[in-house]
Design a protein around this motif. Structure first.
Motif, mmCIF file in Angstrom:
data_model
loop_
_atom_site.group_PDB
_atom_site.id
_atom_site.type_symbol
_atom_site.label_atom_id
_atom_site.label_comp_id
_atom_site.label_asym_id
_atom_site.label_seq_id
_atom_site.Cartn_x
_atom_site.Cartn_y
_atom_site.Cartn_z
ATOM 1 N N PRO A 1 55.969 30.370 51.286
ATOM 2 C CA PRO A 1 56.443 31.712 51.647
ATOM 3 C C PRO A 1 57.840 31.951 51.071
ATOM 4 N N TRP A 2 58.094 33.152 50.601
ATOM 5 C CA TRP A 2 59.413 33.463 50.047
ATOM 6 C C TRP A 2 60.511 33.217 51.074
ATOM 7 N N GLN B 1 56.975 43.674 48.429
ATOM 8 C CA GLN B 1 56.035 42.569 48.205
ATOM 9 C C GLN B 1 56.416 41.363 49.071
ATOM 10 N N ASN C 1 49.045 34.976 54.410
ATOM 11 C CA ASN C 1 48.964 33.514 54.449
ATOM 12 C C ASN C 1 47.596 33.049 53.971
ATOM 13 N N GLU D 1 53.603 39.598 52.327
ATOM 14 C CA GLU D 1 52.875 38.366 52.015
ATOM 15 C C GLU D 1 51.794 38.077 53.055
ATOM 16 N N TYR E 1 46.884 37.743 48.421
ATOM 17 C CA TYR E 1 48.228 37.171 48.450
ATOM 18 C C TYR E 1 49.225 38.099 49.143
ATOM 19 N N ASN E 2 49.146 39.373 48.819
ATOM 20 C CA ASN E 2 49.942 40.380 49.513
ATOM 21 C C ASN E 2 49.196 41.703 49.442
ATOM 22 N N THR F 1 55.983 30.072 44.986
ATOM 23 C CA THR F 1 55.840 31.272 45.799
ATOM 24 C C THR F 1 54.879 32.216 45.079
ATOM 25 N N ILE F 2 54.456 33.235 45.770
ATOM 26 C CA ILE F 2 53.709 34.310 45.127
ATOM 27 C C ILE F 2 54.704 35.072 44.269
#
Length: 197
Positions: free
Chosen positions: A66-67, A118, A124, A122, A26-27, A148-149
């Motif tokens: 995505p944030w 963070q 994808n 991110e 995820y990140n 979002t994550i």
């Protein structure tokens, strides 16, 4: 020149393999297990939207939002950086829950800096968890949830999560969820309304 290009490609692939071995899809900062733990808790314990069917499992968009695309403020077109998102989230937080601590009281500057790192790291990838109360869907069209994550503080004891319900012709909305971990269990501290339609 060809050797340099081949070396760069090999290095990139090696980094990707190491990242997968470390369980970070995820990140590049938080492990998948920490993120999946919170996501499964969120999907399992939070009630469905009032306009969602009470019979079926929640339809979860299989790719995290995505944030930079999380709509935390409807009237602004600037959604692409952490500083802007943070400013809007803090402003929204001031409007609600007068008896609860504000985000600026819960999170330090170094926590926000850690969250920004963070935000900027991110990847994808699709969600890789399973839960009894939700079904991951590639392209849900009606009544689906997207997330979002989560962003965590340095101790991984506070998390921010953008949650959106959409796909209805007459309803939809988004919230900023603030989770706090107590006794090794996540608890929803507050759900800050961002927008509704």
């Amino acid at each position: 020149m060809k050797r340099r290009i081949l070396f760069a490609i090999k290095l990139f692939l090696l980094c990707a393999v190491i990242q997968q071995l470390n369980g970070q899809t995820y990140n590049t900062i938080i492990s998948d297990s920490v993120i999946n733990n919170l996501m499964k808790h969120e999907i399992t314990t939070r009630a469905k939207s009032y306009s969602d069917s009470k019979i079926w499992k929640k339809k979860i968009k299989s790719t995290p939002t995505p944030w930079s695309e999380a709509i935390v403020e409807l009237i602004s077109a600037e959604y692409n950086d952490f500083i802007t998102q943070k400013k809007f989230i803090i402003e929204r937080d001031k409007r609600y829950f007068p008896k609860l601590k504000k985000l600026t009281e819960i999170l330090s500057k170094s926590d926000f800096d850690y969250m920004e790192s963070q935000f900027n790291s991110e990847l994808n990838n699709k969600w890789n968890f399973k839960t009894k109360k939700g079904r991951l869907r590639d392209n849900p069209r009606r009544k689906y949830y997207s997330y979002t994550i989560p962003l965590f503080n340095k101790e991984h004891s506070v998390a921010l999560l953008y949650s959106e319900f959409g796909g209805c012709s007459y309803c939809g909305g988004a919230r900023m969820l603030v989770y706090i971990k107590k006794n090794n269990t996540w608890k929803l501290y507050k759900s800050i309304p961002l927008w509704e339609s």
